[in-house]
Design a protein around this motif. Structure first.
Motif, PDB file in Angstrom:
ATOM      1  N   SER A  55     126.238  95.632  73.263  1.00  0.00           N
ATOM      2  CA  SER A  55     125.140  96.600  72.673  1.00  0.00           C
ATOM      3  C   SER A  55     125.165  97.811  73.445  1.00  0.00           C
ATOM      4  O   SER A  55     125.065  98.831  72.702  1.00  0.00           O
ATOM      5  N   MET A  80     120.053 102.490  68.448  1.00  0.00           N
ATOM      6  CA  MET A  80     118.746 102.120  68.780  1.00  0.00           C
ATOM      7  C   MET A  80     118.358 103.331  69.407  1.00  0.00           C
ATOM      8  O   MET A  80     118.920 104.309  69.943  1.00  0.00           O
ATOM      9  N   GLY A 125     121.848  98.118  67.882  1.00  0.00           N
ATOM     10  CA  GLY A 125     121.393  96.874  67.472  1.00  0.00           C
ATOM     11  C   GLY A 125     122.203  96.230  66.350  1.00  0.00           C
ATOM     12  O   GLY A 125     123.212  97.016  65.763  1.00  0.00           O
ATOM     13  N   SER A 134     117.711  93.378  68.499  1.00  0.00           N
ATOM     14  CA  SER A 134     117.277  94.733  68.576  1.00  0.00           C
ATOM     15  C   SER A 134     118.149  95.250  69.911  1.00  0.00           C
ATOM     16  O   SER A 134     118.001  96.550  70.045  1.00  0.00           O
ATOM     17  N   LEU A 171     115.526 100.501  63.683  1.00  0.00           N
ATOM     18  CA  LEU A 171     115.675  98.654  63.698  1.00  0.00           C
ATOM     19  C   LEU A 171     115.191  97.988  62.560  1.00  0.00           C
ATOM     20  O   LEU A 171     115.489  97.008  62.305  1.00  0.00           O
ATOM     21  N   CYS A 174     114.266  90.253  69.122  1.00  0.00           N
ATOM     22  CA  CYS A 174     113.715  91.482  69.651  1.00  0.00           C
ATOM     23  C   CYS A 174     113.115  91.378  71.068  1.00  0.00           C
ATOM     24  O   CYS A 174     112.514  90.657  71.388  1.00  0.00           O
TER      25      CYS A 174
END
Ligand SMILES: [Zn+2]
Length: 250
Positions: free
Chosen positions: A58, A136, A144, A157, A166, A178
């Motif tokens: 991520s 994000m 995300g 998330s 999101l 999340c």
């Protein structure tokens, strides 16, 4: 689609969990979302390191990517020789950063083991999964994810402060994984992380079927995190992630 929580500790590993790492499996394909520090150890309780087919990072904060280093060792130097090359999706600069982390020359870096693919917002297929990524709200480039397969879907998330972006990829997902790094307090740093209450508010706006709170920082009391979550009106189930937790979405 099966989700297994390999690591859910926020910011650094805790006594009971590595940092962020989630295993998604469907049709015999194994996809990792994040590979934070400590994750390669716990991952081996659930699958062989040679059985992973793709990795998505991520962002490049240490608690989300650093175990790509031991994972690289496991795929390069095992007794049966180097394993097949697999894709590693991440933000711009992932290959260079991971080479630096291991003290490798930038070229070839880890390229013999990993086919580095730069993520951009939008949708792509990764094995049997349809994966949508979106930026994000975090101090470094962070994505995300929404991952769908067989008519079911989950959203993740990664790390984010309050973020309307999101809500879109999470809309109508069966499960939202999340982050809830912060306990509510005056003067929280903006654009960095969420409280449990903010996570619930995003889940409610997205209309998800269930909320699993993760990126739980070891110095935060788990009971208080859940208590803060339940203070925000939301019908579907809310729970806290734990190492080894399995959720079958089918
Ligand atoms: Zn981060």
């Amino acid at each position: 689609m099966r989700l297994t929580v390999i690591g859910c500790s926020g910011s650094f590993p805790g006594p009971d969990s590595p940092a962020s790492c989630y295993l998604l499996e469907a049709d015999g394909f194994r996809l990792l979302l994040d590979l934070g520090n400590g994750a390669v150890g716990a991952l081996q309780r659930h699958t062989g390191l040679g059985d992973i087919d793709a990795v998505c990072l991520s962002h490049l904060h240490a608690d989300h990517c650093l175990d790509l280093c031991p994972f690289w060792v496991s795929r390069m130097f095992g007794p049966s020789g180097p394993l097949r090359r697999i894709p590693v999706y991440g933000p711009e600069g992932t290959a260079r950063r991971m080479a630096q982390a291991y003290g490798l020359e930038e070229h070839p870096g880890m390229a013999q083991a990993f086919d580095f693919v730069t993520l951009t917002p939008g949708s792509r297929e990764i094995g049997p999964f349809g994966v949508t990524v979106a930026h994000m709200n975090h101090p470094v480039e962070t994505f995300g994810f929404r991952v769908g397969q067989g008519g079911r879907s989950m959203a993740y998330s990664a790390d984010t402060g309050e973020c309307p972006a999101l809500v879109d990829p999470a809309r109508g997902a069966d499960l939202l994984l999340c982050e809830a790094s912060f306990l509510s307090a005056p003067g929280l740093v903006p654009d960095l992380h969420l409280t449990a209450g903010q996570a619930v508010a995003h889940a409610a706006a997205a209309g998800v079927g269930a909320l699993l709170l993760t990126h739980l920082v070891p110095w935060n009391d788990r009971a208080r995190i859940l208590e803060e979550a339940t203070e925000v009106p939301f019908g579907p189930p809310v729970s806290l992630a734990a190492q080894g937790l399995v959720a079958d979405l089918d």
